[in-house]
Design an enzyme around this catalytic site. Structure first.
Site, short mmCIF file in Angstrom:
data_model
loop_
_atom_site.label_atom_id
_atom_site.label_comp_id
_atom_site.label_asym_id
_atom_site.label_seq_id
_atom_site.Cartn_x
_atom_site.Cartn_y
_atom_site.Cartn_z
N LYS A 83 44.87 13.76 -23.55
CA LYS A 83 44.75 13.76 -22.09
C LYS A 83 45.53 14.96 -21.54
O LYS A 83 46.72 15.14 -21.86
CB LYS A 83 45.36 12.45 -21.57
O1 G3P Z 1 44.39 5.83 -15.30
C1 G3P Z 1 45.23 6.32 -14.30
C2 G3P Z 1 46.02 5.22 -13.72
O2 G3P Z 1 46.98 4.77 -14.62
C3 G3P Z 1 46.63 5.53 -12.42
O3 G3P Z 1 46.63 4.36 -11.72
O4 G3P Z 1 47.31 2.78 -10.02
O5 G3P Z 1 48.94 4.50 -10.89
O6 G3P Z 1 47.07 5.17 -9.40
P1 G3P Z 1 47.54 4.19 -10.44
#
Ligand code: G3P
Length: 217
Positions: A83
């Site tokens: 990634k």
């Molecule tokens: O896959 C990306 C994710 O982990 C981000 O999620 O909820 O931190 O915006 P969030």
């Protein structure tokens, strides 16, 4: 549609994996911190547990170091997707790592133009962050839809991996638009099974069943 689980918690991945719900896993530095585990160790365990791609994120900011980190992460197992962030350096690293035959997930994507660049750099997956766009009053779903149209217009094979999923509606809308993959926390995936009419109907059936006085076992 493929389901990736957005976590580095082994137990949670294993539970969903036993149900056949896990087509892959995504992690990031914040999820590694939350797990309290060593990145190489936990990534190795996850990659051994699931058959599909397991995203492991580089933390360098320049292309040269991202490539070195990516090569090291890719050596953990055959199903590692490296990634990289959607920066110029990240795109350079994407090009090199994908040319070497690695799966690459380009993350922190917030626009269709960024997704276009990632596809041209040979990304296996592009990760647009829906929830974080919604957080600032932009429309995460519109970005998913725009990327779908652009990729279809030109036949790009990069898979749209809808990320930063916060609700079951994000999953349904991603599926309707035709995102190839969603990655969501286990709690959100489990909520897909919930419906108040299911609970109500089950309660009524249980009440009537009790009145029959019968048993199946
Ligand atoms: O896959 C990306 C994710 O982990 C981000 O999620 O909820 O931190 O915006 P969030």
């Amino acid at each position: 549609m493929k389901f990736f689980v957005d976590t580095a918690e082994i137990d949670e991945i294993a539970e969903l994996n036993d149900l056949g719900m896990v087509d892959g896993v995504t992690t990031n530095p914040s999820l590694i911190l939350k797990s309290g585990r060593d990145i190489l160790e936990v990534t190795r365990e996850i990659a051994a547990l699931v058959d599909g791609p397991v995203s492991a994120e580089v933390v360098a900011l320049n292309a040269e170091d991202m490539i070195a980190e990516g090569r090291k992460l890719a050596k953990i197992a055959d199903n590692i997707a490296v990634k990289v962030p959607l920066t110029w350096d990240g795109l350079k690293a994407c090009k090199v790592l994908s040319s070497e035959g690695n799966m690459v997930n380009v993350t922190l994507c917030f626009s269709a133009n960024q997704a276009l660049l990632a596809a041209k750099a040979g990304a296996t997956f592009i990760s647009p962050f829906i929830g974080r766009l919604d957080d600032i009053n932009l429309d995460g779903m519109e970005v998913i839809s725009d990327i779908r149209n652009i990729y279809d217009n030109y036949g790009f094979t990069t898979e749209i991996l809808a990320a930063s999923i916060r609700s079951v509606n994000h999953i349904m809308e991603s599926a309707l638009i035709g995102a190839d993959v969603i990655t969501a926390p286990p709690s959100v995936i489990k909520k897909l099974a919930d419906h108040p009419l299911t609970d109500k109907g089950l309660a009524a059936f249980m009440k009537d069943w009790e009145k029959t006085g019968q048993q199946i076992l």
